[in-house]
Motif scaffolding. Structure first.
Motif, PDB file in Angstrom:
ATOM      1  N   LYS A  52       0.363  -1.111  -0.321  1.00 17.92           N
ATOM      2  CA  LYS A  52       0.336  -0.081   0.279  1.00 17.92           C
ATOM      3  C   LYS A  52       0.663   1.132   0.161  1.00 17.92           C
ATOM      4  CE  LYS A  52      -3.640  -2.446   2.469  1.00 17.92           C
ATOM      5  NZ  LYS A  52      -3.591  -3.598   2.556  1.00 17.92           N
ATOM      6  N   LEU A  53       2.099   1.335   0.833  1.00 16.76           N
ATOM      7  CA  LEU A  53       3.072   2.314   1.036  1.00 16.76           C
ATOM      8  C   LEU A  53       3.651   2.747  -0.588  1.00 16.76           C
ATOM      9  CD1 LEU A  53       3.399   2.030   4.492  1.00 16.76           C
ATOM     10  CD2 LEU A  53       2.270   3.518   3.929  1.00 16.76           C
ATOM     11  N   ALA A  55       2.098   1.406  -3.419  1.00 16.03           N
ATOM     12  CA  ALA A  55       1.882   1.762  -4.655  1.00 16.03           C
ATOM     13  C   ALA A  55       1.802   0.903  -4.969  1.00 16.03           C
ATOM     14  CB  ALA A  55       1.327   3.291  -4.971  1.00 16.03           C
ATOM     15  N   ALA A  60      -2.937  -0.162  -5.502  1.00 14.20           N
ATOM     16  CA  ALA A  60      -3.625   0.616  -6.056  1.00 14.20           C
ATOM     17  C   ALA A  60      -5.307   0.512  -6.661  1.00 14.20           C
ATOM     18  CB  ALA A  60      -3.185   1.162  -6.753  1.00 14.20           C
ATOM     19  N   SER A  70      -5.323   6.906  -3.706  1.00 12.59           N
ATOM     20  CA  SER A  70      -4.667   6.691  -3.406  1.00 12.59           C
ATOM     21  C   SER A  70      -4.272   7.020  -1.551  1.00 12.59           C
ATOM     22  CB  SER A  70      -3.457   6.869  -3.603  1.00 12.59           C
ATOM     23  OG  SER A  70      -3.471   8.812  -4.066  1.00 12.59           O
ATOM     24  N   ALA A  71      -5.070   7.990  -1.149  1.00 17.02           N
ATOM     25  CA  ALA A  71      -5.400   8.555   0.210  1.00 17.02           C
ATOM     26  C   ALA A  71      -5.466   7.585   0.685  1.00 17.02           C
ATOM     27  CB  ALA A  71      -6.605   9.846   0.058  1.00 17.02           C
ATOM     28  N   MET A  73      -5.377   4.461   0.122  1.00 14.99           N
ATOM     29  CA  MET A  73      -4.469   3.205   0.592  1.00 14.99           C
ATOM     30  C   MET A  73      -2.764   3.134   1.568  1.00 14.99           C
ATOM     31  SD  MET A  73      -2.574   1.926  -2.748  1.00 14.99           S
ATOM     32  CE  MET A  73      -1.944   3.977  -2.942  1.00 14.99           C
ATOM     33  N   TYR A  74      -2.876   4.758   1.744  1.00 17.09           N
ATOM     34  CA  TYR A  74      -1.596   5.354   1.769  1.00 17.09           C
ATOM     35  C   TYR A  74      -2.068   5.417   3.837  1.00 17.09           C
ATOM     36  CZ  TYR A  74       1.180   6.591  -1.804  1.00 17.09           C
ATOM     37  OH  TYR A  74       1.107   6.557  -3.382  1.00 17.09           O
ATOM     38  N   THR A  75      -2.952   5.809   3.426  1.00 14.24           N
ATOM     39  CA  THR A  75      -3.959   5.658   5.351  1.00 14.24           C
ATOM     40  C   THR A  75      -4.151   4.243   5.385  1.00 14.24           C
ATOM     41  OG1 THR A  75      -5.401   6.965   4.828  1.00 14.24           O
ATOM     42  CG2 THR A  75      -6.054   6.804   6.946  1.00 14.24           C
ATOM     43  N   GLY A  77      -2.494   1.719   4.589  1.00 17.31           N
ATOM     44  CA  GLY A  77      -0.865   1.603   5.149  1.00 17.31           C
ATOM     45  C   GLY A  77      -0.252   1.481   5.979  1.00 17.31           C
ATOM     46  N   ALA A  78      -0.211   2.981   5.873  1.00 15.77           N
ATOM     47  CA  ALA A  78       0.264   3.858   7.451  1.00 15.77           C
ATOM     48  C   ALA A  78      -0.266   3.348   8.926  1.00 15.77           C
ATOM     49  CB  ALA A  78      -0.047   5.188   7.507  1.00 15.77           C
TER      50      ALA A  78
END
Length: 152
Positions: A52-53, A55, A60, A70-71, A73-75, A77-78
């Motif tokens: 996720k981080l 991408a 994705a 992507s927002a 996905m990154y959230t 992942g974090a």
């Protein structure tokens, strides 16, 4: 030697091996639980958060299909990476297991709603060891609360 003294001596000598055995069993259980935490931390950090981080197209595409982009996905992942690291920090381990468990409940719902339950069993399977860690490491919550109160 009186009957009472002989009985007490026999009880004491029989209890010593039992307590040593229980202590060894408890030590093995603690080591196994710690090993489970490390394995889960590696899984969440590498197999789940990393795609996720960075991408990765598989991650994705899934988040685009859900409309989270992507927002989202990154959230996610974090959050997974933070949970993986926190599983390895003694004072945070129980809270991390509960938080990752909540994330897995959300992942189950997402799998059922958006992907017709294709991989819905995976988050449910991961809930079992997370619940075990949260329960067995619950004493660390008191330490975390004590630290939080001291800081406030």
């Amino acid at each position: 030697m009186s009957e009472t003294t002989a009985s007490l001596a026999a009880t004491t000598s029989a209890a010593a091996p039992r307590s040593a055995s229980a202590s060894a069993r408890g030590r093995r259980a603690r080591i196994a639980l710690r090993g489970l935490q490390v394995l889960l931390a590696l899984f969440y950090g590498i197999a789940s958060a990393l795609p996720k981080l960075i991408a990765h197209p598989s991650a994705a595409d899934a988040f685009d299909e859900m409309g989270w982009g992507s927002a989202g996905m990154y959230t996610i992942g974090a959050l997974e990476l933070a949970g993986a690291v926190a599983l390895l920090v003694p004072v945070l381990q129980s809270v991390a297991a509960v938080a990752l468990g909540a994330l897995m409940v959300g992942a189950f719902v997402v799998q059922v709603v958006f992907f017709d339950g294709q991989n819905a069993a995976t988050p449910l399977i991961l809930l079992v060891p997370l619940a075990l860690i949260a329960w067995k490491r619950r004493a660390s919550n008191a330490e975390l609360l004590r630290l939080a109160r001291r800081e406030a």
